[in-house]
Every structure is written in C-alpha cells, then in structure tokens.
Design a protein around this motif. Structure first.
Motif, PDB file in Angstrom:
ATOM      1  N   ALA A   8       4.498  -0.677   1.606  1.00 25.24           N
ATOM      2  CA  ALA A   8       4.729   0.652   1.363  1.00 25.24           C
ATOM      3  C   ALA A   8       4.462   1.303   2.987  1.00 25.24           C
ATOM      4  O   ALA A   8       3.615   0.946   3.605  1.00 25.24           O
ATOM      5  CB  ALA A   8       4.041   1.157   0.402  1.00 25.24           C
ATOM      6  N   CYS A  10       3.188   5.113   4.580  1.00 26.67           N
ATOM      7  CA  CYS A  10       2.731   6.459   4.372  1.00 26.67           C
ATOM      8  C   CYS A  10       2.397   7.042   5.949  1.00 26.67           C
ATOM      9  O   CYS A  10       2.658   6.444   6.646  1.00 26.67           O
ATOM     10  CB  CYS A  10       1.357   6.438   3.768  1.00 26.67           C
ATOM     11  SG  CYS A  10       0.980   5.534   2.341  1.00 26.67           S
ATOM     12  N   GLU A  51       6.307   6.975   1.402  1.00 30.77           N
ATOM     13  CA  GLU A  51       6.060   7.248  -0.176  1.00 30.77           C
ATOM     14  C   GLU A  51       5.032   8.190  -0.232  1.00 30.77           C
ATOM     15  O   GLU A  51       4.969   8.982  -1.397  1.00 30.77           O
ATOM     16  CB  GLU A  51       5.637   5.922  -0.735  1.00 30.77           C
ATOM     17  CG  GLU A  51       6.917   4.936  -0.528  1.00 30.77           C
ATOM     18  CD  GLU A  51       6.535   3.697  -1.329  1.00 30.77           C
ATOM     19  OE1 GLU A  51       5.674   3.602  -1.968  1.00 30.77           O
ATOM     20  OE2 GLU A  51       7.052   2.736  -0.939  1.00 30.77           O
ATOM     21  N   GLN A  52       4.271   8.456   0.790  1.00 31.76           N
ATOM     22  CA  GLN A  52       3.167   9.321   0.831  1.00 31.76           C
ATOM     23  C   GLN A  52       2.656  10.183   2.234  1.00 31.76           C
ATOM     24  O   GLN A  52       2.995   9.475   3.078  1.00 31.76           O
ATOM     25  CB  GLN A  52       1.950   8.769   0.201  1.00 31.76           C
ATOM     26  CG  GLN A  52       0.593   9.530  -0.048  1.00 31.76           C
ATOM     27  CD  GLN A  52      -0.595   8.589  -0.089  1.00 31.76           C
ATOM     28  OE1 GLN A  52      -0.564   7.448   0.390  1.00 31.76           O
ATOM     29  NE2 GLN A  52      -1.406   9.173  -0.782  1.00 31.76           N
ATOM     30  N   LYS A  90      -7.511   7.963  -0.397  1.00 31.90           N
ATOM     31  CA  LYS A  90      -6.214   8.440  -1.150  1.00 31.90           C
ATOM     32  C   LYS A  90      -4.934   7.854  -0.748  1.00 31.90           C
ATOM     33  O   LYS A  90      -4.113   7.933  -1.364  1.00 31.90           O
ATOM     34  CB  LYS A  90      -6.051  10.096  -0.748  1.00 31.90           C
ATOM     35  CG  LYS A  90      -6.923  10.965  -1.315  1.00 31.90           C
ATOM     36  CD  LYS A  90      -6.690  12.280  -1.335  1.00 31.90           C
ATOM     37  CE  LYS A  90      -7.623  13.161  -1.879  1.00 31.90           C
ATOM     38  NZ  LYS A  90      -7.109  14.940  -1.590  1.00 31.90           N
ATOM     39  N   LEU A  92      -2.052   4.948  -0.277  1.00 32.60           N
ATOM     40  CA  LEU A  92      -1.638   3.928  -1.057  1.00 32.60           C
ATOM     41  C   LEU A  92      -2.261   2.684  -0.749  1.00 32.60           C
ATOM     42  O   LEU A  92      -2.311   2.110   0.769  1.00 32.60           O
ATOM     43  CB  LEU A  92      -0.279   3.876  -0.918  1.00 32.60           C
ATOM     44  CG  LEU A  92       0.567   5.003  -1.577  1.00 32.60           C
ATOM     45  CD1 LEU A  92       2.071   4.817  -1.363  1.00 32.60           C
ATOM     46  CD2 LEU A  92       0.326   5.276  -2.952  1.00 32.60           C
ATOM     47  N   ARG A  93      -2.717   1.749  -1.687  1.00 30.25           N
ATOM     48  CA  ARG A  93      -3.335   0.485  -1.278  1.00 30.25           C
ATOM     49  C   ARG A  93      -2.194  -0.410  -0.329  1.00 30.25           C
ATOM     50  O   ARG A  93      -0.888  -0.632  -1.011  1.00 30.25           O
ATOM     51  CB  ARG A  93      -3.699  -0.196  -2.525  1.00 30.25           C
ATOM     52  CG  ARG A  93      -4.393  -1.460  -2.421  1.00 30.25           C
ATOM     53  CD  ARG A  93      -4.386  -2.115  -3.910  1.00 30.25           C
ATOM     54  NE  ARG A  93      -5.427  -1.514  -4.556  1.00 30.25           N
ATOM     55  CZ  ARG A  93      -6.826  -1.331  -4.439  1.00 30.25           C
ATOM     56  NH1 ARG A  93      -7.480  -2.112  -3.834  1.00 30.25           N
ATOM     57  NH2 ARG A  93      -7.447  -0.484  -5.259  1.00 30.25           N
ATOM     58  N   ALA A  95      -0.699  -0.178   2.115  1.00 29.11           N
ATOM     59  CA  ALA A  95       0.345   0.372   2.768  1.00 29.11           C
ATOM     60  C   ALA A  95       0.008   0.307   4.323  1.00 29.11           C
ATOM     61  O   ALA A  95      -1.079   0.410   4.972  1.00 29.11           O
ATOM     62  CB  ALA A  95       0.542   1.900   2.282  1.00 29.11           C
ATOM     63  N   THR A 151      -4.193   0.464   6.886  1.00 27.57           N
ATOM     64  CA  THR A 151      -5.252   1.014   5.935  1.00 27.57           C
ATOM     65  C   THR A 151      -6.698   0.683   6.136  1.00 27.57           C
ATOM     66  O   THR A 151      -7.600   1.442   6.343  1.00 27.57           O
ATOM     67  CB  THR A 151      -4.923   0.810   4.666  1.00 27.57           C
ATOM     68  OG1 THR A 151      -4.790  -0.467   4.482  1.00 27.57           O
ATOM     69  CG2 THR A 151      -3.708   1.493   4.107  1.00 27.57           C
TER      70      THR A 151
END
Length: 398
Positions: A8, A10, A51-52, A90, A92-93, A95, A151
C-alpha cells in the motif's frame, strides 16, 4: 513462484512553516490552483493511488482546518499528526510512504516516477541554488522535496529524543538507510517543481504548472489557441476567487447565445461567440485537470464536441433557409459524421488532426466572409483527411 503482494502507498505531507509574506498563515493553506496548496498536494497523492494521507502539523489555523475538511470529502483518508510517534501509530501497516516537503509544488510525472520506485528513494538535485533544493545530503546533492520511505523509518524517528526536526530527521534516516537518489530532471524543474514559502511565489509557480498542464495537450487548436488563453484566464480567476463552476456556466450561456445568433442570420458573429464559449469550456476543463478531476475534465471537453455539432447543424439549417439548396445540410451532416468517426479511431492524435475546437476555428473565417457553405465544405474535408490519416495509422500499428 509466489509474487509478493503490492505494498500500500500512503502520503505524508509536512505543513509546519508560515508564509514569508503572510505571518500567521501556513504555507500549506495558501491558494494554489483554485484550491489550497495542501489540497493540491493531496490530489497529487490521490492521482498515484495513495490510500491514506497524513499531514504533519505544528499548529492548526482556521484556514488549514477548512482545507483539511474539504480534502477529507474525497475518497482518501486524511489524518493530522503532530509527531513521528503519532504518524507511526496511524500509518497503514507495511505501507510505503511518499513524503512531500513543506511548501512543495510539483507535477504528476514527478509523483508517478517516485511512486514507481520499488524501494526507498530520495529526489535530489545537484544545483544548490535551485528553488527545489531544500537540504544538503552530501557535498554534491540536495534533497528536492520528495522521498519514498518505509514505515520502519517512521518508527525509528519515533524512538528518538523529542527535540528533533521531524522533516529533517526523516530525511537523514532515509539517506543513511541507503535510499536510491533520483535526480530531478530539468524538464520537471521547468514545469514548476520547487519549494515555495510565499503567496507571490506560489502564484508564479501556478503559472508554470498550468503551462506544463496545457503542453500535454497535443492538437494544435488546444495547444496554441485555447490552452494558451486558459493559461491567462485561470490565474485571473484564482486571484479574484471566482468559483470553478463559473467558466463552465459562462460557456454554456455563451454557447446558447452563439447558436441563437447563427440561426438569426449573423453567422460570422455567431461563430466568433462560439469560440468564446469554447474558451469557457476549455478553461473549466483545464481547471478540473489541475484539481486532478480527469473524468470531469473529459466530460467538459465533450461539451465542446456538442457545441461543434450544434453549430454545424445551425449553420447548415440557416444556409438552407437562405438559399434553398440542401447542399449546406448535407455538408453539415457529413462534417459531423466524419468528425465523430475520426474521434472514435483508437490511435494517438497527431498535432495537425482535427478536433471540435479546431473545426470551429476553420469554420469561423468562412462565416465572417459570408461563405458559410464553403466553410462547411472545408470542415468536411478536414474531418475526412483526419479520419483517413487515423485509419492509416491504425493499419500501421496492426
């Protein structure tokens, strides 16, 4: 062999600095592209499939909150964070995170290039005097405002003492982890990629971004006439806080006036008025594209095609009533049919090919000289030559 799932993506936008020429106002909440800079940055992230979005802030102003609220109405989840620790919690894991520097202005091709990197990467420039140069990485390179990180880099900074600068620490951690350095292409810099800290600087950068956006339109009528005019009109709209629906509404009203003028017997004036309506539609489409609303931009461009069809029908009908010869009706119908067929051939357009805007430019001088029927013939021939070239190009591909 099993293929690892795509990670993902972010976004992390820094929005801490105040504008140099507007004390108390965050750079992120300054106007840009008919919105705020923050909203523009978020639309860039949406365009590459993020996505975020996390927005790192120091303080929150009413203008900034309003921008966050507007941006949060889209499909992207937008969260405010005040530290690396909060961002690490906060995000996403597993990502990857695309970081945008405070005050960064950039364009879609740059975002797409950095989003395509499979590993950690830093956009860099070797020109320390460049408007994109933010912080020196080594003796040769400076960071140019975009970083792709993992991350774990956020988690690393979250474990550090609290007296660090979030953006600078994140850059250092990414650089020390061996992130790939992606050089800033000269074309990206010319198209407007830079970091700005003032309202006046953003306004000037806005013109460069608009120019890059219009240069992506290939057909001659768009590139050299309507897009160039839009580049003048759009900044004036933004400076006067004219709403984005205004050029579309104006185009619609003027289009109706143009058709009525042609039917009333003033064909030359009517075609000129139709060009003004086309400019209104082109401006609205450019504004939608700048905001990242590509589907809406394409829908607005269909309005130009619709105006072309109605203009030819009105011109053909008036000429038929005037001289009683059905040739004008046949020429109008053939021009419409041939142009619609040419639009549907699935090949890349060449610069000289006809589209609706170009066809109205072709018709106008004939109508002004009182030879509208000859103009309809010229439109038909132009559409036929475009259709023939498109079919030949399609055959060449196969």
């Amino acid at each position: 062999m099993m293929v690892a799932p795509e990670r993902a993506l972010c976004g992390l936008i820094f929005a801490v600095e105040e504008a140099q020429d507007r004390p108390g106002t965050l750079v992120a909440s300054l106007p840009f592209g008919g919105m705020t800079l923050l909203e523009y940055q978020i639309r860039l992230l949406a365009g590459i499939g993020a996505e975020q979005v996390l927005v790192a802030v120091g303080k929150v102003t009413p203008q900034f909150l309003a921008a966050i609220e507007r941006a949060g109405r889209g499909r992207l989840k937008v969260d405010i964070v005040r530290s690396a620790e909060e961002a690490a919690e906060k995000v996403l894991r597993d990502a990857d995170v695309l970081v945008l520097a405070d005050g960064l202005v950039t364009i879609d091709p740059v975002m797409e290039r950095m989003a395509a990197e499979p590993h950690a990467a830093l956009l860099v420039t070797d020109d320390s005097e460049s408007p994109a140069a933010i912080e020196r990485l080594d003796m040769r390179h400076c960071w140019a405002g975009i970083a792709r990180i993992e991350t774990r880099h956020l988690a690393h900074i979250a474990s550090m003492p609290e007296d660090y600068d979030f953006q600078s620490a994140l850059l250092r951690v990414a650089a020390q982890s061996g992130a790939l350095q992606v050089p800033l292409a000269p074309g990206w810099a010319r198209a407007g990629h830079a970091v700005e800290r003032s309202g006046d600087g953003l306004a000037a950068r806005n013109d460069a971004v608009l120019a890059a956006l219009s240069d992506r339109r290939t057909l001659w009528a768009d590139r050299w006439v309507f897009s160039r005019a839009s580049r003048f009109v759009l900044p004036q709209m933004m400076a006067r806080n004219i709403p984005d629906w205004a050029p579309l509404a104006l185009g619609g009203v003027v289009a109706v006036a143009a058709l009525l003028t042609v039917l009333a017997g003033w064909g030359g004036i009517g075609t000129l008025v139709a060009l003004v309506a086309t400019l209104g539609f082109a401006t609205a489409a450019s504004h939608a594209a700048l905001r990242g609303e590509e589907p809406r931009a394409r829908q607005i461009e269909l309005a130009i095609l619709g105006l072309f069809v109605l203009l030819l029908a009105a011109t053909g009908w008036h000429e038929f009533r005037l001289i009683g010869n059905p040739a004008s009706l046949l020429l109008a119908a053939s021009g419409v049919v041939l142009q619609l067929l040419a639009e549907r051939v699935p090949v890349q357009r060449r610069r000289w090919w006809a589209n609706a805007a170009a066809q109205m430019l072709v018709l106008t001088p004939f109508a002004l000289l009182g030879h509208a029927t000859a103009g309809l013939g010229a439109v038909s021939l132009y559409a036929l030559s475009t259709l023939t070239a498109a079919i030949e190009s399609l055959r060449g591909k196969s």
